[in-house]
Enzyme design. Structure first.
Site, PDB file in Angstrom:
ATOM      1  N   HIS A 170     -39.229  56.373  14.232  1.00  0.00           N
ATOM      2  CA  HIS A 170     -40.400  55.194  14.045  1.00  0.00           C
ATOM      3  C   HIS A 170     -40.815  55.153  12.852  1.00  0.00           C
ATOM      4  CE1 HIS A 170     -42.899  59.010  15.321  1.00  0.00           C
ATOM      5  NE2 HIS A 170     -43.595  58.192  14.474  1.00  0.00           N
ATOM      6  N   SER A 218     -45.815  62.422  11.480  1.00  0.00           N
ATOM      7  CA  SER A 218     -44.664  62.281  11.972  1.00  0.00           C
ATOM      8  C   SER A 218     -43.554  62.406  11.009  1.00  0.00           C
ATOM      9  CB  SER A 218     -44.608  60.832  12.638  1.00  0.00           C
ATOM     10  OG  SER A 218     -45.646  60.626  13.917  1.00  0.00           O
ATOM     11  N   ASP A 235     -35.616  59.335  18.584  1.00  0.00           N
ATOM     12  CA  ASP A 235     -36.440  59.332  17.362  1.00  0.00           C
ATOM     13  C   ASP A 235     -36.108  60.018  16.279  1.00  0.00           C
ATOM     14  OD1 ASP A 235     -38.962  57.839  16.327  1.00  0.00           O
ATOM     15  OD2 ASP A 235     -40.230  59.581  17.128  1.00  0.00           O
TER      16      ASP A 235
END
Length: 475
Positions: free
Chosen positions: A115, A218, A145
């Site tokens: 992402h 992230s 992911d």
């Protein structure tokens, strides 16, 4: 006496000091770890080119051509960022995002989240020495992911990979990343839980921590006290948009399995059984004769899928796979997804109150989930019953469109237990009280003999999705 009191006070003070020193000695020192690991952590920024969306295209009037009073009204009414401060008409707009990543090989391979780089037209990686490199996307896997990047550089600092299976709940862990763009921020905490399942994330047994993670973290590494990467920081649970004490990381074992496949072939193959499962709650456990809620209840099978070919049936409760216990239904996708197509699987199941072992071959997970046509109830013979629902036979067209051999469709919900458990017109009932329903007559017969004050299971198809529900008859 005074001497004795002074001696006691001195002893207590010495003891308190000793305990304080011991407590400080037991707390980890992250300074060396942070110093050694930080050089291999990178900042990732992306740019995505968006199509021109002028004010007229967005439904916003051309303010320049309006009378002053009307223009002022629209300027106050239009949210900031719309109509004002947008790119001049005809120019392409750009969207930018920030994230983190870490170097896994000295020739420039980098691991991050999918992402972070999804739909990016340009990916820029900034190293700890402030140098910047354009990165190539080697491959990405939305299901886990995970994404792999490559930059043209040599002799880069790398992080050592650990074993996430050996990670223990309560163990200290450290995260390094770029929250809100602040490079190489270090936060620490403990492992709160392992094997967590999140909505729409069926193939990752997440590591839950209380490490402070925020937007921009992230893709950054989660490290143990030995400086080994045990996970990739991926998600947070939040109601405010910021950290609230619940952070989730992808286990490094899962991530590297995906990364290796992406580097070799650009895509990921996962094991697949071809089943739709659901959690076994207390009432379902009672209805299926289980001692406690556990396992994965088979609610639906894909025709000619691996599970169907291996003899698995709707209503079976899967208790283990190759000797690994299925405590919760979410355990099954984790285990199957880590297997390779062609692997052999031995499933221990409960069927009709008896345990049995089924042997089958794992298939390859399709790219897209299959969809079953929605139910469209047509006229047929009707049958009323004590559940407060009127049902009818399925037509051959309905059986074909739903890919089922038998069942009854609900024509009307009159009230009573059916209304209380949320049944709707158009729902299809295929099983009642652990028995297959092949006609409205069979349904009525089963309904008449339902036990009282005991959990009863019912399998219902709604818009192609099957699930078991439970209820009790108190009459």
């Amino acid at each position: 006496m005074q001497t004795l009191k002074r001696s006691m006070a001195a002893l207590i003070a010495l003891l308190a000091l000793s305990l304080s020193v011991t407590a400080r000695a037991e707390l980890p020192d992250f300074t060396t770890l942070a110093e050694k690991a930080s050089p291999a952590v990178v900042n990732i920024s992306t740019t995505q080119k968006l199509p021109d969306r002028s004010g007229a295209q967005m439904g916003i009037p051309d303010l320049d051509n309006l009378p002053p009073g009307l223009r002022e009204f629209f300027e106050r009414s239009i949210p900031r960022g719309q109509g004002q401060g947008q790119a001049p008409r005809g120019q392409q707009r750009e969207a930018q995002s920030l994230g983190s990543g870490f170097i896994i090989s000295d020739d420039g391979y980098i691991l991050t989240n999918n992402h972070v780089v999804a739909d990016a037209d340009e990916i820029l990686v900034r190293l700890s020495d402030r140098s910047e490199h354009k990165a190539k996307l080697v491959g990405a896997d939305p299901r886990s992911d995970v994404a792999v990047l490559k930059i043209e550089a040599k002799n880069l600092p790398t992080l050592k990979l650990g074993d996430s299976d050996k990670l223990k709940v309560g163990e200290w862990v450290l995260a390094i990343g770029s929250p809100f763009g602040f490079d190489h921020s270090v936060t620490a905490g403990i492992v709160s839980a392992k094997g967590r399942s999140l909505p729409n994330e069926n193939y990752v047994p997440f590591i839950q921590t209380d490490v402070a993670i925020n937007p921009g973290n992230s893709g950054g590494p989660l490290l143990n006290l030995q400086g080994e990467v045990v996970g990739i920081n991926s998600q947070i649970f939040t109601r405010s948009g910021g950290f609230m004490g619940l952070s989730f990381a992808i286990p490094i074992d899962v991530a590297m399995n995906v990364a290796d496949q992406l580097k070799k072939g650009g895509k990921v193959s996962r094991g697949w059984l071809g089943v739709v499962i659901q959690e076994v709650n207390k009432d379902l456990a009672e209805s299926f004769g289980l001692d406690k809620p556990s396992g994965a209840l088979v609610a639906q099978l894909v025709e000619d899928g691996p599970a169907a070919k291996g003899g698995l049936q709707v209503g079976d409760v899967i208790l283990s796979l190759n000797g690994q216990t299925i405590n919760e239904s979410a355990d099954l996708p984790h285990l199957v997804g880590n297997m390779k197509p062609g692997d052999k699987a031995a499933l221990e199941v409960i069927r009709d109150g008896s345990r049995k072992t089924l042997n089958m071959t794992i298939g390859n997970l399709p790219d897209e989930d299959e969809e079953v046509a929605a139910v469209e109830g047509k006229g047929a013979e009707r049958s009323s019953n004590r559940l407060g629902v009127t049902v009818a036979e399925l037509t051959p067209e309905q059986r074909k469109s739903l890919d089922i051999k038998a069942g009854v469709v609900i024509k009307e919900v009159q009230g009573g237990p059916a209304a209380m458990i949320g049944l709707r017109q158009g729902d299809v009932i295929t099983h009642l009280n652990n028995r297959a329903v092949d006609s409205s007559k069979t349904f009525s017969e089963i309904a008449k003999s339902l036990p009282k004050d005991r959990s009863i299971s019912m399998r219902v198809l709604r818009q192609g999705r099957a699930s078991f529900i439970t209820f009790k008859l108190a009459e």
